[in-house]
Design a protein around this motif. Structure first.
Motif, PDB file in Angstrom:
ATOM      1  N   ASP A  18      36.574  22.776  86.842  1.00  0.00           N
ATOM      2  CA  ASP A  18      36.214  21.380  86.630  1.00  0.00           C
ATOM      3  C   ASP A  18      34.890  21.255  85.878  1.00  0.00           C
ATOM      4  O   ASP A  18      34.744  20.415  84.984  1.00  0.00           O
ATOM      5  CB  ASP A  18      36.131  20.638  87.964  1.00  0.00           C
ATOM      6  N   ASP A  21      35.365  22.190  82.224  1.00  0.00           N
ATOM      7  CA  ASP A  21      36.057  21.129  81.494  1.00  0.00           C
ATOM      8  C   ASP A  21      35.158  19.919  81.272  1.00  0.00           C
ATOM      9  O   ASP A  21      35.265  19.232  80.260  1.00  0.00           O
ATOM     10  CB  ASP A  21      37.310  20.715  82.268  1.00  0.00           C
ATOM     11  N   GLU A  25      34.520  17.006  78.212  1.00  0.00           N
ATOM     12  CA  GLU A  25      34.709  15.579  78.472  1.00  0.00           C
ATOM     13  C   GLU A  25      33.462  14.799  78.091  1.00  0.00           C
ATOM     14  O   GLU A  25      33.545  13.708  77.511  1.00  0.00           O
ATOM     15  CB  GLU A  25      35.063  15.355  79.941  1.00  0.00           C
ATOM     16  N   ARG A  61      46.788  21.057  76.808  1.00  0.00           N
ATOM     17  CA  ARG A  61      46.981  19.674  77.258  1.00  0.00           C
ATOM     18  C   ARG A  61      47.055  18.724  76.077  1.00  0.00           C
ATOM     19  O   ARG A  61      47.896  17.821  76.040  1.00  0.00           O
ATOM     20  CB  ARG A  61      45.842  19.239  78.197  1.00  0.00           C
ATOM     21  N   THR A  82      42.565  23.534  87.470  1.00  0.00           N
ATOM     22  CA  THR A  82      42.146  22.353  86.711  1.00  0.00           C
ATOM     23  C   THR A  82      43.234  21.943  85.735  1.00  0.00           C
ATOM     24  O   THR A  82      43.571  20.759  85.614  1.00  0.00           O
ATOM     25  CB  THR A  82      40.827  22.644  85.961  1.00  0.00           C
ATOM     26  N   ARG A  85      46.172  20.274  87.560  1.00  0.00           N
ATOM     27  CA  ARG A  85      45.871  18.942  88.071  1.00  0.00           C
ATOM     28  C   ARG A  85      45.830  17.909  86.936  1.00  0.00           C
ATOM     29  O   ARG A  85      46.302  16.784  87.086  1.00  0.00           O
ATOM     30  CB  ARG A  85      44.539  18.945  88.822  1.00  0.00           C
ATOM     31  N   LYS A  86      45.295  18.300  85.788  1.00  0.00           N
ATOM     32  CA  LYS A  86      45.134  17.358  84.682  1.00  0.00           C
ATOM     33  C   LYS A  86      46.402  17.189  83.846  1.00  0.00           C
ATOM     34  O   LYS A  86      46.544  16.173  83.157  1.00  0.00           O
ATOM     35  CB  LYS A  86      43.973  17.804  83.789  1.00  0.00           C
TER      36      LYS A  86
END
Length: 198
Positions: A18, A21, A25, A61, A82, A85-86
């Motif tokens: 997380d 990542d 973000e 992704r 991660t 989940r995303k």
């Protein structure tokens, strides 16, 4: 599968999936385009992509969001947590790139995020050979990595690719396709199956 304790990534990672990542973000929120790798891959109009060493799945992704069928493979369970989940609809696998057998082929395989220089020492050639085996005839292997480690020069990488039946098609110094030159400290290389390879 028990992770290989000699793997450079597992030895040196000090952040969670997380947290790793979140840096991207934050950059995206500041207006930066953080999808250079996905943009580069999409130039080849693939229907399917193997995101090899996918980590948190940032590249996979984005490609999946664009309608491309993606399988992501990584050795790090925390990074994959991660990714899962995303993007729960993407097929994420925990496995060693040197031995994974996905029992399918892809139009493109991408090794982004310095994957090649974080592999377990001595597995670079088996990894490239195994990924090449997962490519469709005419498929491409795209790898981007820093050239600061003496143990994987660009010449050695090209040799490994040739041993796997791949030939250099394109090379740049960035994912934005800045021209390659011998003094570049980063290379994005595109290799294809040699005409006489299997």
């Amino acid at each position: 599968m028990a992770p290989d304790p000699s793997n450079r990534w597992l030895e040196t990672r000090h952040v969670s999936g997380d947290a790793y990542d979140a840096t991207y973000e934050d950059r995206a929120a500041a207006g930066e385009d953080v999808h250079g790798e996905a943009n580069f891959v999409q130039r080849f109009s693939p229907a399917s992509v193997l995101d090899a060493g996918c980590g948190t799945g940032r590249v996979g992704r984005e490609l999946g969001r664009r309608g491309i069928n993606v399988v992501g493979v990584d050795i790090d369970p925390d990074m994959l947590a991660t990714a899962r989940r995303k993007a729960p609809d993407v097929d994420w696998r925990i496995a060693d790139l040197a031995t994974v057998d996905l029992q399918r082929s892809f139009d493109v395989a991408v090794l982004a995020g310095n994957v090649m220089i974080f592999l377990t020492p001595g597995t670079e050639a088996p990894v490239v050979a195994n990924i090449a085996r997962h490519l469709h005839r005419g498929g491409v292997l795209i790898a981007g990595f820093q050239l600061i480690r003496r143990d994987l020069t660009i010449e050695r990488y090209d040799e490994i690719a040739r041993e796997a039946g791949l030939i250099l098609s394109e090379r740049y110094s960035t994912w934005d396709r800045e021209p390659w030159h011998a003094g570049s400290d980063y290379a994005v290389s595109v290799h294809r199956h040699a005409p006489d390879s299997g």
